[in-house]
Design a protein around this motif. Sequence first.
Motif, mmCIF file in Angstrom:
data_model
loop_
_atom_site.group_PDB
_atom_site.id
_atom_site.type_symbol
_atom_site.label_atom_id
_atom_site.label_comp_id
_atom_site.label_asym_id
_atom_site.label_seq_id
_atom_site.Cartn_x
_atom_site.Cartn_y
_atom_site.Cartn_z
ATOM 1 N N VAL A 93 -33.370 19.415 12.367
ATOM 2 C CA VAL A 93 -32.281 18.995 11.471
ATOM 3 C C VAL A 93 -32.859 18.275 10.264
ATOM 4 C CG1 VAL A 93 -30.296 17.437 11.246
ATOM 5 C CG2 VAL A 93 -30.481 18.950 13.228
ATOM 6 N N ARG A 94 -33.839 17.436 10.487
ATOM 7 C CA ARG A 94 -34.472 16.715 9.383
ATOM 8 C C ARG A 94 -35.049 17.693 8.364
ATOM 9 N NH1 ARG A 94 -38.654 15.539 6.635
ATOM 10 N NH2 ARG A 94 -39.419 13.461 6.234
ATOM 11 N N ALA A 95 -35.708 18.749 8.848
ATOM 12 C CA ALA A 95 -36.302 19.728 7.942
ATOM 13 C C ALA A 95 -35.221 20.405 7.090
ATOM 14 C CB ALA A 95 -37.090 20.768 8.730
ATOM 15 N N VAL A 96 -34.103 20.733 7.712
ATOM 16 C CA VAL A 96 -32.992 21.354 6.970
ATOM 17 C C VAL A 96 -32.447 20.381 5.940
ATOM 18 C CG1 VAL A 96 -30.614 22.205 7.191
ATOM 19 C CG2 VAL A 96 -32.376 23.015 8.770
ATOM 20 N N LEU A 97 -32.188 19.143 6.348
ATOM 21 C CA LEU A 97 -31.634 18.160 5.425
ATOM 22 C C LEU A 97 -32.576 17.882 4.262
ATOM 23 C CD1 LEU A 97 -29.968 15.501 7.786
ATOM 24 C CD2 LEU A 97 -28.975 17.564 6.783
ATOM 25 N N GLU A 98 -33.860 17.791 4.564
ATOM 26 C CA GLU A 98 -34.822 17.515 3.498
ATOM 27 C C GLU A 98 -34.860 18.667 2.494
ATOM 28 O OE1 GLU A 98 -39.135 15.500 2.955
ATOM 29 O OE2 GLU A 98 -38.945 16.910 4.619
ATOM 30 N N GLN A 99 -34.808 19.891 2.987
ATOM 31 C CA GLN A 99 -34.823 21.031 2.078
ATOM 32 C C GLN A 99 -33.565 21.049 1.211
ATOM 33 O OE1 GLN A 99 -35.648 24.835 3.832
ATOM 34 N NE2 GLN A 99 -35.713 25.841 1.851
ATOM 35 N N LEU A 100 -32.424 20.786 1.799
ATOM 36 C CA LEU A 100 -31.181 20.728 1.024
ATOM 37 C C LEU A 100 -31.234 19.585 0.009
ATOM 38 C CD1 LEU A 100 -28.587 21.345 3.877
ATOM 39 C CD2 LEU A 100 -29.313 22.990 2.115
ATOM 40 N N HIS A 101 -31.840 18.494 0.390
ATOM 41 C CA HIS A 101 -32.008 17.342 -0.510
ATOM 42 C C HIS A 101 -32.847 17.733 -1.727
ATOM 43 C CE1 HIS A 101 -32.567 13.131 -1.659
ATOM 44 N NE2 HIS A 101 -33.860 13.355 -1.717
#
Length: 166
Positions: free
Chosen positions: A45-53
């Motif tokens: 989830v962190r990887a997804v959120l960071e990419q969206l960020h």
Amino acid sequence: MSAPLPPDRLAARLAEVYLIVGPLYRKASRAVERDQPITGMSVGVRAVLEQLHREGDLTVPAIAASQELSRQFVQRMVHEAREAGFVKLVDNPRHLRSSLVRLADEGRAAIAAVIAREHRLLSRATGDLTDADVDAALRVLRSMLAGVNDVLRSQAESTETTPDAC
């Protein structure tokens, strides 16, 4: 400026880098996992959120391709992030069947807090590293990634062009 290393010496030196990068990645992943109760998010989830960020709204297939993960895994991470209130799905004007994944306000705040915490931890790195040192490390790692991508591309092409043996 030094001369480029001959291929055999370069291979040996890059193997040294792999010996450091593997454990570094695994330890960093474990640290993120240990923080899950604090941050409320898994490594995926962190990887997804960071990419969206970093990149803004994206589709699941775009996230999967960028991170070289399966669409199914990314879809599970997006579902997990959505259940936690970190992301929302919005209509995609370019593709009716593939929604865009967008950071929700809670997700934006959560990933900003995680990044800030990591920056505080990374500021504890020891040594007297300079911008030039970090630039050199990034150059080496990008070159290694490009080399691995070339190998994978060649393997995929040879698999596609080789008839199945019966």
